[in-house]
Write a protein that holds these residues in place. Structure first.
Motif, short mmCIF file in Angstrom:
data_model
loop_
_atom_site.label_atom_id
_atom_site.label_comp_id
_atom_site.label_asym_id
_atom_site.label_seq_id
_atom_site.Cartn_x
_atom_site.Cartn_y
_atom_site.Cartn_z
N ASP A 107 0.83 -1.20 0.00
CA ASP A 107 0.00 0.00 0.00
C ASP A 107 0.87 1.26 0.00
O ASP A 107 0.74 2.13 0.85
CB ASP A 107 -0.94 0.01 1.21
CG ASP A 107 -2.10 0.99 1.04
OD1 ASP A 107 -2.40 1.36 -0.13
OD2 ASP A 107 -2.70 1.38 2.05
N VAL A 108 1.77 1.34 -0.98
CA VAL A 108 2.63 2.51 -1.12
C VAL A 108 1.80 3.61 -1.79
O VAL A 108 1.43 3.49 -2.95
CB VAL A 108 3.88 2.19 -1.96
CG1 VAL A 108 4.75 3.44 -2.13
CG2 VAL A 108 4.68 1.07 -1.30
N LYS A 109 1.52 4.65 -1.05
CA LYS A 109 0.68 5.74 -1.56
C LYS A 109 1.08 7.03 -0.85
O LYS A 109 1.75 7.00 0.20
CB LYS A 109 -0.79 5.43 -1.31
CG LYS A 109 -1.14 5.30 0.17
CD LYS A 109 -2.62 4.96 0.36
CE LYS A 109 -2.96 4.84 1.86
NZ LYS A 109 -4.38 4.48 2.06
N PRO A 110 0.68 8.20 -1.36
CA PRO A 110 1.07 9.47 -0.74
C PRO A 110 0.63 9.61 0.70
O PRO A 110 1.30 10.26 1.50
CB PRO A 110 0.40 10.51 -1.64
CG PRO A 110 0.31 9.84 -2.98
CD PRO A 110 0.02 8.40 -2.67
N GLY A 111 -0.50 9.02 1.06
CA GLY A 111 -0.96 9.10 2.44
C GLY A 111 -0.11 8.32 3.41
O GLY A 111 -0.17 8.54 4.62
N ASN A 112 0.69 7.39 2.89
CA ASN A 112 1.56 6.58 3.74
C ASN A 112 3.02 7.04 3.69
O ASN A 112 3.92 6.30 4.05
CB ASN A 112 1.48 5.10 3.34
CG ASN A 112 0.27 4.42 3.94
OD1 ASN A 112 -0.30 4.91 4.91
ND2 ASN A 112 -0.15 3.30 3.36
N VAL A 113 3.22 8.26 3.23
CA VAL A 113 4.55 8.87 3.23
C VAL A 113 4.46 10.19 3.98
O VAL A 113 3.73 11.09 3.59
CB VAL A 113 5.06 9.12 1.80
CG1 VAL A 113 6.38 9.87 1.82
CG2 VAL A 113 5.21 7.79 1.06
#
Length: 713
Positions: free
Chosen positions: A138-144
């Motif tokens: 689940d690599v996504k902008p919300g997880n960075v």
């Protein structure tokens, strides 16, 4: 942003006092908590209706195990967990910065260079994930999350080992549409290549502000992901080809995360914090300030006054042993510092297998790597002389069990040369340990070589909290770090009566300026001092208007972290306003250049430094020996290097024969050596960090640094 706790929220979870809500989802609540050590953490607590389900509890147990196995400065670390508690919970280090999604929404797409930096760091985080057999999924902008010193990958909640059977039901799509790989969109198993596809989507979004496969209904979005080519219009030419490879439909055609890291060439200087545009830096600063407006905490005794009476300070002030992890926008790692020698450890040194009986045939070599002719040559030369004096004194002693040879290399303060000379020195099979390097950048560049050969490396003056992407295995910092000293300095300001202090962070000062300034601001709050942080605008032609604006807030103290030139400009600007309150300059900026450039405006400024005055009483015997040997008084940093060399020699003597690199490292790390300057004992939990946070206070009087004594909690 945080939300207030509700009446139904618990007060504590797993030793954490809960301070606020960070968010809530379908399966649990994430709180902002403070551990008993004083560290802030994001504490994820599972809702009761899920905790009672055996399948979900098994999944959460796997989440905890997965997160613990990932070791990267660009992935938020787990600090505690209990998957078997009545209310299962997981705590990770708290990063107060915004997510990439928030930053792009608020500030627009990132510039080309920022996208490259983002890509490299996230590729390194994913490499760490994949190296332990996991897939994030689940690599996504919300997880960075964004910090000034680099991004942090979070939420391993649906990560799983590639060899395990997924607990999700057959045909279930796991992840976020728009960032899913085609195989995930087809509900097929995810692989490391799937994470690379998601990374390509994320970087395209960061560069353009758009999803590469558009928006709309989930079914349509998934269809385009499987069948259409990505829309990469607006992606800079220097990354477009790489992103096209990452977004290949065939997983086998995509590069690995490690290959993405290698392909993203950039022009970033080692140690720089200047990778984000001003608008995002301001967003990070604003978010950090807002999230650190925490509820009052009851007082507790932390230490004692000189007279033996306990000093009451807030529990927000963490004890010295964990101060370096207090909070640093996610940890403060140096950008692109070389390291990561763990993969090379197969090339073991011969002395790891040499029996004690054969030690007489081997030389006993102590190495010194220092900047002897570059920008930090004054410090490097002082340290080399301090080490040399300790070795000569040992060799001249009667009954010594061995004779120690000293081997010195000059890295000139250059990272490329530092890596080169470290490889050469580490290749000496007789080398037992190395002291150095002088600076942060050169220390980071040399770590991999010494680690690969299992050579213990002890730095006297490099004080970063982390280096590169891999944790070195044989490294020790014999100096309080940039995230440690501010606690002691803030306490001293508290004792001097400060009530409202402005902190000006100058990005020209690199990682040290940011780490010193940011943690100073945090610890001011711990001592009930109102802090007001500011970051020097990138395009500011002069600092006078910034200083004048800060003075208008009627503070009684001012802290500057940056460069000697910037410090001098601030000192002159403050003098022009008539400000006569407490003034502190971060020690990396407090060289002779500051005194020269600031002139009379430097008088009254204080410095909290990790080095003792060479004429102070505790090191007077050393100073006498140094003067006799070299014909001059010792400079700053010489006594500290002398101490460290004597510590290494003492451990070698205690080994009872020629030790292996691992044996010597264990002796150094697990013991406590009382030197002339301080006691050298290393943190049991945080590997290479020194427990001591003691600082030495100086005040500028009549154009010179006047020693004011040792300060500690």
């Amino acid at each position: 942003m945080t939300e207030k706790l509700t009446p139904s929220d618990p007060a504590r979870i797993g030793g954490h006092r809960l301070l606020a809500r960070l968010g809530a989802g379908g399966m649990g609540v994430v709180y902002l908590g403070r551990a008993e050590s004083g560290e802030l953490a994001a504490v994820k607590v599972i809702l009761p209706e899920y905790a009672d389900q055996a399948e979900f509890r098994a999944r959460f147990r796997r989440e905890v195990a997965a997160a613990r196995r990932v070791d990267s400065p660009w992935a938020v670390p787990v600090t505690g967990a209990d998957p078997d508690a009545a209310a299962p919970w997981l705590a990770t280090a708290f990063v107060p910065g915004p997510s990439l999604a928030e930053a792009v929404a608020a500030c627009g797409p990132l510039p080309s260079r920022a996208v490259r930096v983002l890509g490299r760091m996230l590729a390194r985080a994913l490499t760490a994930v994949h190296d332990v057999g996991l897939v994030h999924r689940d690599v996504k902008p919300g997880n960075v999350l964004l910090a000034v010193d680099g991004p942090r990958l979070i939420d391993f909640g649906i990560a799983r080992a590639t060899e395990e059977t997924a607990l999700t039901s057959a045909g279930m799509i796991v992840g976020t549409p728009g960032f899913l790989a085609p195989e995930q969109a087809r509900a097929q198993p995810a692989s490391p290549a799937s994470d690379v596809f998601s990374l390509g989507c994320l970087l395209s979004y960061a560069a353009t502000g758009r999803l590469p496969f558009g928006t709309g209904a989930v079914d349509a979005l998934l269809y385009r992901t499987v069948h259409d080519e990505p829309d990469l219009d607006g992606v800079p030419d220097d990354t477009r080809t790489l992103l096209q490879r990452c977004l290949a439909k065939d997983p086998a055609a995509r590069p690995t995360a490690r290959q993405v890291d290698e392909a993203l060439v950039d022009d970033t200087r080692h140690g720089t914090v200047d990778w984000l545009p001003d608008t995002v830096v301001r967003l990070i600063a604003d978010r950090s300030s807002a999230m650190l407006a925490l509820p009052d905490i009851e007082a507790t005794a932390l230490g004692g006054r000189a007279g033996g009476h306990p000093t009451e300070v807030p529990t927000d002030a963490s004890p010295p042993t964990s101060r370096r992890r207090f909070l640093l926008l996610g940890g403060g790692a140096a950008l692109f510092a070389a390291g990561g020698g763990a993969a090379l450890r197969a090339a073991r040194r011969d002395d790891d297998t040499v029996p004690t009986a054969s030690s007489g045939a081997r030389r006993w070599v102590l190495g010194v790597q220092a900047d002897l002719t570059g920008p930090q040559k004054a410090i490097g030369q002082a340290q080399e002389r301090g080490v040399r004096l300790a070795v000569e004194q040992f060799n001249s002693s009667k009954g010594k069990p061995f004779t120690l040879a000293l081997k010195t290399v000059d890295d000139r303060g250059d990272a490329s040369r530092a890596a080169q000379v470290a490889r050469a020195l580490a290749a000496d099979r007789d080398l037992l340990a190395v002291i150095g390097s002088t600076g942060d950048e050169t220390t980071g560049a040399s770590l991999g070589s010494y680690d690969a050969h299992l050579v213990p490396q002890i730095t006297v003056s490099s004080a970063q909290s982390e280096y590169g992407t891999a944790e070195p295995g044989r490294f020790l910092q014999a100096v309080p770090g940039y995230t440690s000293l501010p606690g002691t300095a803030a306490y001293s300001l508290h004792t001097q009566g400060a009530r409202r202090v402005s902190v000006l962070i100058d990005r020209d000062g690199g990682i040290p300026a940011w780490q010193l300034g940011r943690t100073m601001f945090q610890y001011l709050g711990a001592f009930r001092i109102a802090g007001e942080p500011r970051v020097v605008p990138r395009l500011a032609e002069t600092l006078a208007p910034v200083v004048a604006e800060m003075v208008a807030h009627r503070m009684d103290g001012f802290v500057y972290t940056g460069t000697p030139a910037g410090g001098a400009a601030v000192a002159r600007a403050l003098a022009q306003t008539g400000f006569d309150g407490l003034r502190v300059i971060g020690y990396p900026a407090a060289g002779p250049e500051f005194l020269t450039a600031a002139g009379s405006a430097a008088d009254g400024w204080q410095v909290f430094a990790p080095y003792i005055d060479p004429s102070a009483a505790p090191v007077r015997v050393f100073a006498t020996a140094y003067r006799k040997r070299y014909g001059a008084a010792p400079p700053y940093w010489a006594a500290e290097a002398y101490d460290v060399a004597r510590m290494v020699i003492t451990r070698l003597t205690e080994a009872g024969g020629r030790p292996t690199g691992s044996r010597l490292y264990d002796l150094l790390r697990n013991g406590a050596y009382k030197g002339l300057v301080r006691t050298y004992a290393f943190d049991k939990d945080y590997r290479w960090w020194l427990k001591s946070s003691d600082a030495f206070r100086y005040e500028v009087k009549d154009g010179r640094y006047s020693y004011a004594g040792k300060v500690g909690l």
